[in-house]
Each structure stands twice: as structure tokens, then as C-alpha cells.
Design a protein around this motif. Structure first.
Motif, PDB file in Angstrom:
ATOM      1  N   GLN A  17       0.812  -1.212   0.000  1.00  0.00           N
ATOM      2  CA  GLN A  17       0.000   0.000   0.000  1.00  0.00           C
ATOM      3  C   GLN A  17       0.849   1.267   0.000  1.00  0.00           C
ATOM      4  O   GLN A  17       0.527   2.238  -0.676  1.00  0.00           O
ATOM      5  N   GLN A  18       1.965   1.259   0.724  1.00  0.00           N
ATOM      6  CA  GLN A  18       2.800   2.452   0.849  1.00  0.00           C
ATOM      7  C   GLN A  18       3.643   2.713  -0.402  1.00  0.00           C
ATOM      8  O   GLN A  18       4.305   3.739  -0.499  1.00  0.00           O
ATOM      9  N   LEU A  19       3.602   1.819  -1.395  1.00  0.00           N
ATOM     10  CA  LEU A  19       4.420   1.958  -2.605  1.00  0.00           C
ATOM     11  C   LEU A  19       3.681   2.638  -3.759  1.00  0.00           C
ATOM     12  O   LEU A  19       4.286   2.972  -4.767  1.00  0.00           O
ATOM     13  N   VAL A  20       2.377   2.825  -3.599  1.00  0.00           N
ATOM     14  CA  VAL A  20       1.551   3.371  -4.680  1.00  0.00           C
ATOM     15  C   VAL A  20       0.692   4.516  -4.150  1.00  0.00           C
ATOM     16  O   VAL A  20       0.433   4.597  -2.945  1.00  0.00           O
ATOM     17  N   PRO A  21       0.227   5.401  -5.048  1.00  0.00           N
ATOM     18  CA  PRO A  21      -0.727   6.419  -4.592  1.00  0.00           C
ATOM     19  C   PRO A  21      -1.982   5.758  -4.005  1.00  0.00           C
ATOM     20  O   PRO A  21      -2.377   4.653  -4.414  1.00  0.00           O
ATOM     21  N   ARG A  22      -2.601   6.437  -3.067  1.00  0.00           N
ATOM     22  CA  ARG A  22      -3.796   5.908  -2.401  1.00  0.00           C
ATOM     23  C   ARG A  22      -4.862   5.469  -3.398  1.00  0.00           C
ATOM     24  O   ARG A  22      -5.461   4.398  -3.273  1.00  0.00           O
ATOM     25  N   THR A  23      -5.092   6.291  -4.404  1.00  0.00           N
ATOM     26  CA  THR A  23      -6.140   5.981  -5.381  1.00  0.00           C
ATOM     27  C   THR A  23      -5.816   4.728  -6.191  1.00  0.00           C
ATOM     28  O   THR A  23      -6.715   3.989  -6.573  1.00  0.00           O
ATOM     29  N   VAL A  24      -4.544   4.475  -6.444  1.00  0.00           N
ATOM     30  CA  VAL A  24      -4.137   3.273  -7.172  1.00  0.00           C
ATOM     31  C   VAL A  24      -4.407   2.044  -6.314  1.00  0.00           C
ATOM     32  O   VAL A  24      -4.945   1.043  -6.798  1.00  0.00           O
ATOM     33  N   TYR A  25      -4.041   2.116  -5.053  1.00  0.00           N
ATOM     34  CA  TYR A  25      -4.294   1.000  -4.135  1.00  0.00           C
ATOM     35  C   TYR A  25      -5.785   0.653  -4.125  1.00  0.00           C
ATOM     36  O   TYR A  25      -6.171  -0.513  -4.269  1.00  0.00           O
ATOM     37  N   GLU A  26      -6.623   1.663  -3.988  1.00  0.00           N
ATOM     38  CA  GLU A  26      -8.072   1.448  -3.953  1.00  0.00           C
ATOM     39  C   GLU A  26      -8.576   0.886  -5.281  1.00  0.00           C
ATOM     40  O   GLU A  26      -9.424  -0.008  -5.295  1.00  0.00           O
ATOM     41  N   TYR A  27      -8.053   1.388  -6.377  1.00  0.00           N
ATOM     42  CA  TYR A  27      -8.468   0.921  -7.696  1.00  0.00           C
ATOM     43  C   TYR A  27      -8.113  -0.554  -7.896  1.00  0.00           C
ATOM     44  O   TYR A  27      -8.932  -1.348  -8.361  1.00  0.00           O
ATOM     45  N   VAL A  28      -6.897  -0.915  -7.547  1.00  0.00           N
ATOM     46  CA  VAL A  28      -6.439  -2.292  -7.724  1.00  0.00           C
ATOM     47  C   VAL A  28      -7.329  -3.249  -6.933  1.00  0.00           C
ATOM     48  O   VAL A  28      -7.757  -4.287  -7.449  1.00  0.00           O
ATOM     49  N   LEU A  29      -7.637  -2.898  -5.689  1.00  0.00           N
ATOM     50  CA  LEU A  29      -8.478  -3.771  -4.866  1.00  0.00           C
ATOM     51  C   LEU A  29      -9.907  -3.828  -5.396  1.00  0.00           C
ATOM     52  O   LEU A  29     -10.497  -4.907  -5.493  1.00  0.00           O
ATOM     53  N   SER A  30     -10.457  -2.686  -5.767  1.00  0.00           N
ATOM     54  CA  SER A  30     -11.860  -2.657  -6.201  1.00  0.00           C
ATOM     55  C   SER A  30     -12.082  -3.332  -7.551  1.00  0.00           C
ATOM     56  O   SER A  30     -13.191  -3.750  -7.858  1.00  0.00           O
ATOM     57  N   HIS A  31     -11.032  -3.452  -8.360  1.00  0.00           N
ATOM     58  CA  HIS A  31     -11.145  -4.090  -9.670  1.00  0.00           C
ATOM     59  C   HIS A  31     -10.575  -5.517  -9.691  1.00  0.00           C
ATOM     60  O   HIS A  31     -10.501  -6.134 -10.745  1.00  0.00           O
ATOM     61  N   GLY A  32     -10.162  -6.019  -8.546  1.00  0.00           N
ATOM     62  CA  GLY A  32      -9.658  -7.389  -8.462  1.00  0.00           C
ATOM     63  C   GLY A  32      -8.332  -7.610  -9.165  1.00  0.00           C
ATOM     64  O   GLY A  32      -7.960  -8.749  -9.465  1.00  0.00           O
ATOM     65  N   ILE A  33      -7.588  -6.543  -9.391  1.00  0.00           N
ATOM     66  CA  ILE A  33      -6.311  -6.666 -10.098  1.00  0.00           C
ATOM     67  C   ILE A  33      -5.290  -7.391  -9.233  1.00  0.00           C
ATOM     68  O   ILE A  33      -4.459  -8.147  -9.743  1.00  0.00           O
ATOM     69  N   ASP A  34      -5.368  -7.210  -7.924  1.00  0.00           N
ATOM     70  CA  ASP A  34      -4.466  -7.933  -7.032  1.00  0.00           C
ATOM     71  C   ASP A  34      -4.676  -9.444  -7.154  1.00  0.00           C
ATOM     72  O   ASP A  34      -3.716 -10.210  -7.214  1.00  0.00           O
ATOM     73  N   GLN A  35      -5.915  -9.868  -7.257  1.00  0.00           N
ATOM     74  CA  GLN A  35      -6.212 -11.297  -7.433  1.00  0.00           C
ATOM     75  C   GLN A  35      -5.696 -11.792  -8.773  1.00  0.00           C
ATOM     76  O   GLN A  35      -5.154 -12.894  -8.878  1.00  0.00           O
ATOM     77  N   ARG A  36      -5.857 -10.984  -9.810  1.00  0.00           N
ATOM     78  CA  ARG A  36      -5.358 -11.344 -11.145  1.00  0.00           C
ATOM     79  C   ARG A  36      -3.842 -11.515 -11.128  1.00  0.00           C
ATOM     80  O   ARG A  36      -3.311 -12.460 -11.695  1.00  0.00           O
ATOM     81  N   ILE A  37      -3.139 -10.602 -10.462  1.00  0.00           N
ATOM     82  CA  ILE A  37      -1.678 -10.673 -10.380  1.00  0.00           C
ATOM     83  C   ILE A  37      -1.253 -11.966  -9.683  1.00  0.00           C
ATOM     84  O   ILE A  37      -0.337 -12.658 -10.132  1.00  0.00           O
ATOM     85  N   ARG A  38      -1.923 -12.303  -8.592  1.00  0.00           N
ATOM     86  CA  ARG A  38      -1.592 -13.551  -7.882  1.00  0.00           C
ATOM     87  C   ARG A  38      -1.911 -14.775  -8.745  1.00  0.00           C
ATOM     88  O   ARG A  38      -1.143 -15.743  -8.760  1.00  0.00           O
ATOM     89  N   GLU A  39      -3.007 -14.717  -9.482  1.00  0.00           N
ATOM     90  CA  GLU A  39      -3.379 -15.828 -10.360  1.00  0.00           C
ATOM     91  C   GLU A  39      -2.347 -16.016 -11.471  1.00  0.00           C
ATOM     92  O   GLU A  39      -1.926 -17.139 -11.761  1.00  0.00           O
TER      93      GLU A  39
END
Length: 193
Positions: A159-181
Motif C-alpha cells: 500500500q505504501q508503494l503506490v498512490p492511495r487511489t491506485v491502491y483502492e483501484y487495484v483492490l476494487s477491480h480485483g487486479i491484485d487477485q489477477r496478479i496472484r493468479e
């Protein structure tokens, strides 16, 4: 101050060093064109120095997702929408760059590796006005998108490596799950994009 400036990057996780680059360039021009390289899977790496331009794992986000992440971060930092555009930037097909970006702009760069030096030469060979904002060694470059994605893959704090809005966007769009997949599946070639 230049009328128009252009920057470019993959932005395959828009992080705080990317934001530093965008804001530094914006301080030099009235209107900034932010070019997204590898805008789709037809724009894959064309150089051995472009080490992260070929795999699905390295390119998990679409052009639209990167566009929206950048736009959200800039809005949050108070950059007015009329002061920038976000465009495709076909670095692997340099003859098309000025189809998207103004030829009469100043092209700002941050150079940290051989691929940066190669891109600088490509732009100079197009007779574009290129200005290097800074040259850093790879050790001095700071956080990279690869490191952010690795933190996500491993379930570490990012979370501390990206702008706040990017962190929220990644979580709300499931991009973190996609990256892990993608990491779990071990995607490794352009064909898997």
C-alpha cells in the motif's frame, strides 16, 4: 516552460516513482501527454533490453486500467484534467509514435538502465526533442512496478508503494487477485497474453 511535453512508460502498476516522474515532467510544460507503452498485447517487446514487455505476468493490466489509475492519481494530486492527456505510445513501433504524440513536444525521460538508453536513442533518431530529467543507476532508481507486483504476489504490504487511489483501484477491480493468479500459473510468454 514548454507548451507540450511527452513522457512514456508501461505503468504496469502506477507507483510513487512513476508519480514523481509525471509530476517532474508536468513542472516543465503546460500540457503533458502521458504515453502508455505496450497498450495492448499486439505491442510486445521489440528489444532484448525490454525485459518486461513480453509476459502476461509482467503486463497484467489493460490500457484502460492503467489510464484510469493514472487519471485517479493525478486528480488526487490536484493536476487539472485539461493539463494532460493519456495516450498509447507504441515504443516497439517507433515510426507510429507521432501518430499518437505531438512531434513538436519535448519528450522527457528518466533513464535508469540499458532499455532507457535505447529508448532515448530511438526518440533521438526520430528527430524528437528529448530532455533527460535524470539519469540514475538501477540501484538508485527506487521502487519498480515489478517489485510492487511481487509484493502483491507474496501477500506482502504494498500500500505504501503506490498512490492511495491506485491502491483502492487495484483492490476494487480485483487486479491484485489477477496478479496472484498469473504468478501462480507462471505465465511466461507473449502468446499467453
Amino acid at each position: 516552460m514548454d507548451e507540450k511535453g511527452v513522457i512514456h512508460g508501461r505503468f504496469q502498476m502506477f507507483h510513487l516513482k512513476h508519480l514523481e516522474y509525471v509530476l517532474a515532467a508536468k513542472m516543465h510544460c503546460k500540457k503533458l501527454y502521458i504515453g502508455i507503452t505496450h497498450p495492448d498485447n499486439t505491442f510486445t517487446a521489440s528489444s532484448p533490453n525490454d525485459k518486461h514487455g513480453v509476459t502476461r505476468r509482467d503486463n497484467p493490466m489493460t490500457f484502460l486500467e492503467r489510464f484510469e489509475m493514472i487519471q485517479g492519481a493525478l486528480e488526487d494530486f490536484g493536476v487539472q484534467r485539461e493539463e494532460y492527456e493519456i495516450i498509447p505510445f507504441p515504443m516497439n513501433r517507433p515510426e507510429y509514435i507521432t501518430q499518437y504524440a505531438p512531434a513538436d513536444a519535448t519528450y522527457y525521460m528518466s533513464i535508469c538502465d540499458e532499455w532507457g538508453e535505447e529508448r532515448y536513442q530511438i526518440l533521438k533518431n526520430l528527430n524528437l526533442n528529448v530532455e533527460v530529467l535524470w539519469r540514475r543507476t538501477e540501484a538508485e532508481r527506487g521502487i519498480t512496478a515489478s517489485e510492487v507486483r511481487t509484493c502483491i504476489e507474496k501477500g506482502e504490504n504494498w500500500q505504501q508503494l503506490v498512490p492511495r487511489t491506485v491502491y483502492e483501484y487495484v483492490l476494487s477491480h480485483g487486479i491484485d487477485q489477477r496478479i496472484r493468479e498469473y504468478a501462480k500459473k507462471g505465465f511466461a510468454t507473449a502468446e499467453e497474453l
